[in-house]
Design an enzyme around this catalytic site. Structure first.
Site, mmCIF file in Angstrom:
data_model
loop_
_atom_site.group_PDB
_atom_site.id
_atom_site.type_symbol
_atom_site.label_atom_id
_atom_site.label_comp_id
_atom_site.label_asym_id
_atom_site.label_seq_id
_atom_site.Cartn_x
_atom_site.Cartn_y
_atom_site.Cartn_z
ATOM 1 C CB ALA A 240 66.309 -77.977 83.958
ATOM 2 N NE ARG A 241 64.183 -71.749 82.591
ATOM 3 C CZ ARG A 241 63.710 -71.795 83.543
ATOM 4 N NH1 ARG A 241 62.819 -72.835 83.684
ATOM 5 N NH2 ARG A 241 62.760 -71.171 84.597
ATOM 6 C CD GLU A 270 60.958 -72.483 76.329
ATOM 7 O OE1 GLU A 270 60.313 -72.027 77.038
ATOM 8 O OE2 GLU A 270 61.485 -73.084 76.778
ATOM 9 C CG HIS A 289 59.197 -74.738 79.235
ATOM 10 N ND1 HIS A 289 60.700 -74.223 78.905
ATOM 11 C CD2 HIS A 289 59.327 -74.630 80.647
ATOM 12 C CE1 HIS A 289 60.636 -73.732 80.081
ATOM 13 N NE2 HIS A 289 59.923 -74.216 80.571
#
Length: 331
Positions: A240-241, A270, A289
């Site tokens: 998700a995050r 990131e 990601h």
């Protein structure tokens, strides 16, 4: 899409935009006066964006940091079309004050992210990455894994991705617990999942998979207390995050053996940096990601974000507008 070229300049920053579907770039270049592509093969920072947005009319955005300073610098901007679902990196209040439409692509990457979530669970079960590394070194590791079949999986968040994960886990005979404050009980019943208070879910689940959106209430929700409530020897999966997790707390929980392992596709920062302590843990499976990066998902996100961007530039209302109150102000 009409053949009339708009007298507009559009910025495109998603790293995978048009890579698997060249027709996307052809379509946007035929639709507007000028297209500017990101000079970087990664999400952009606020400082990097400011000089790029000064004279753009439309913006197809990746996971860039679109804060108030960026929006203030974009004097002509009419639309921020997110290439994806999450809009947590966009200052919605600043965009709304300027009358800038913010759109997203709901459902476009749900299947891709769900497949990645299942893949990470299986990799954790069977320690596939450790086995691969050992075999490449000339070793012949005797890895004793666990089966996913029949396990209890807890889903935190039951939106489009959570529902796709649940439908796939049924094929493994998993017992699926769900925690979501906006849970659609009819959908839950149809998919055969069990609405469960989060404390009970954490105590019973062999796997906890995160599918919640990022907001002030979910930021760092996976903290020391959350992790201590998880069943000892269980696994955590996050597609998700990254901001949902207190990474230091997760590190401690894994190092002391309470959490058996984790799979992370996203991080608070990131890329996380080569010295990030999480990277040193063999029990953590890491990916950059990429959960939404499949051919089908990239194409769907590309076309949906392109359609939304062009619709707003033509003066139309996009059905995927997140801050719909801008239309009320204009009416």
């Amino acid at each position: 899409m009409t053949n009339d070229k708009l007298n507009c300049k559009v910025l495109v920053t998603p790293t995978s935009f048009g890579k698997g579907d060249p027709a996307l770039k052809t379509a946007i270049e035929k639709s507007v006066r000028e297209v500017v592509y990101s000079p970087f093969d990664r999400p952009l920072t606020s400082d990097e964006l400011i000089p790029l947005v000064k004279d753009i009319d439309g913006y197809i955005a990746g996971l860039d940091q679109i804060d108030e300073q960026v929006i203030q610098a974009a004097a002509k901007l009419k639309v921020i079309a997110r290439y994806g679902v999450g809009v947590d990196r966009v200052s919605i209040p600043a965009a709304t004050r300027r009358g800038i439409a913010v759109t997203n692509t709901p459902g476009a990457n749900s299947a891709a992210v769900a497949e990645m979530s299942i893949g990470l669970m299986l990799s954790l079960c069977r320690e596939i990455c450790r086995a691969d590394r050992g075999t490449r070194k000339g070793e012949w590791p005797r890895v004793s894994g666990i089966g996913l079949r029949g396990k209890t999986v807890g889903l935190i968040g039951f939106g489009a991705v959570g529902r796709e994960v649940a439908s796939r886990l049924k094929g493994f005979g998993c017992r699926i617990l769900v925690s979501d404050p906006q849970l659609n009980t009819k959908v839950a019943e149809q998919l055969g999942v069990y609405p469960t208070p989060i404390e009970e879910l954490l105590a019973e689940a062999d796997f906890v998979s995160l599918h919640a959106s990022l907001n002030p209430g979910t930021d760092s929700m996976v903290n020391a207390g959350f992790l201590s409530n998880m069943r000892r020897g269980s696994f955590l999966v996050n597609t998700a995050r990254g901001e949902l997790i207190d990474e230091q707390a997760l590190q401690v929980a894994i190092e002391d053996g309470h959490i058996r392992g984790a799979a992370l596709d996203c991080f608070r920062k990131e890329p996380p940096g080569k010295d990030h302590p999480i990277l040193r843990l063999d029990q953590v499976l890491l990916t950059p990601h990429i959960a939404s990066h499949t051919d089908e998902a990239a194409s769907a996100m590309g076309w949906m974000s392109l359609q939304a961007c062009l619709s707003v530039l033509r003066g139309e209302k996009s059905p995927y507008t997140v801050n719909r109150d801008i239309y009320e102000k204009k009416s």
